[in-house]
Design a protein around this motif. Structure first.
Motif, PDB file in Angstrom:
ATOM      1  N   GLN A 188       0.998  -1.208   0.078  1.00 11.48           N
ATOM      2  CA  GLN A 188      -0.026  -0.043   0.069  1.00 11.48           C
ATOM      3  C   GLN A 188       0.976   1.242  -0.006  1.00 11.48           C
ATOM      4  N   VAL A 190       0.782   4.093  -2.991  1.00  6.76           N
ATOM      5  CA  VAL A 190       0.376   5.460  -2.727  1.00  6.76           C
ATOM      6  C   VAL A 190       1.534   6.507  -2.826  1.00  6.76           C
ATOM      7  N   GLY A 242      -4.445   4.019   2.247  1.00 13.08           N
ATOM      8  CA  GLY A 242      -4.207   2.812   1.411  1.00 13.08           C
ATOM      9  C   GLY A 242      -4.164   1.548   1.903  1.00 13.08           C
TER      10      GLY A 242
END
Length: 271
Positions: free
Chosen positions: A158, A162, A194
């Protein structure tokens, strides 16, 4: 909000402790080839038990979930029993490289960095990473993130997703684990998160009144079965198994059982 996050964190911690304790029990020596596994009569598979619905502990306190069913199907195709060994995110590679397991079916995202340590099969599943935020937050694409505070778990998929897509001016706030990042969202310390679609679903179950929704997809993370670098024979067999299981509908049936949808397109984009 804080109570919800604490409950989530305790649940994760309990799962990790149980997995670690079980994982360090006496384990058989791992095999390198398909013939060695058949001679042993057992396929030893490392899997997570704290990542539902891919890895869970069922009512009988046994490993279960999507990954467990994939491992059992592998054993059926190979004609051997399957020994499911709980592992954690941090220790799954060490368990593989120190021969405690034959291979990993452990919700393991395929990345170039990890491929330097292990040999991945073709994808057997995928998880979408999304930008989760309250419904009234005006975000619909990466360019909209400028000026917003976005939480991610440090050094995770994540985080990479991001960081690579957010424009300059986005305030990316990194936390040490999913529970802490989730707590930041629930307590409105951040504007968005995220996160994988699976964790997003759990957040909405814990606090359905908040109205969190995926704003857009950041990345599709493909998951592979992991083996040691020198296990070329086993890797070839696993890829053949996956081709058969995708073609005859067996893998799709497992996906529908645990995730409620058909198996997505698992064709990885060419780099």
């Amino acid at each position: 909000m804080h109570a919800i996050a604490r409950h989530f964190r305790r649940a994760v911690a309990a799962g990790l402790l149980a997995a670690t304790a079980a994982g360090f029990a006496a384990l058989p020596a791992a095999s390198q080839t398909v013939d060695e596994i058949k001679s042993k009569g057992k396929l030893t598979v490392g899997m997570l038990v704290d990542f539902p619905p891919y890895g869970i502990t069922n009512a009988e306190n046994q490993p279960d979930g999507y990954d467990a069913d994939v491992a059992r199907l592998m054993g059926k195709h190979m004609g051997v029993e399957v020994d499911l060994v709980p592992v954690t995110g941090p220790n799954r590679i060490p368990f593989l490289l120190t021969n405690k397991v034959d291979l990993l079916v452990a919700s393991f995202g395929i990345t170039e960095e990890r491929a330097k340590q292990v040999r991945f099969s073709d994808p057997y599943a995928s998880i979408d990473v999304v930008l989760l935020a309250p419904a009234d937050t005006e975000i619909s694409k990466p360019e909209d993130l400028k000026g917003y505070r976005i939480a991610v778990t440090r050094a995770s998929t994540q985080d990479l997703a991001v960081t690579s897509s957010a424009p300059k001016g986005t305030k990316i706030m990194r936390f040490d684990d999913d529970a802490t990042a989730m707590q930041a969202l629930l307590s409105r310390q951040v504007d968005g998160l995220g996160v994988s679609t699976l964790v997003a679903q759990e957040i909405n179950k814990l606090d359905p009144s908040a109205g969190y929704e995926p704003k857009f997809t950041l990345r599709r993370q493909f998951q592979g079965i992991a083996m040691r670098q020198d296990q070329s024979d086993l890797t070839a067999w696993v890829n053949g198994f996956l081709t058969d299981a995708k073609g005859n509908g067996e893998l799709n049936a497992i996906h529908r059982k645990w995730l409620g949808t058909d198996l997505p397109d698992l064709t990885m984009p060419k780099s």
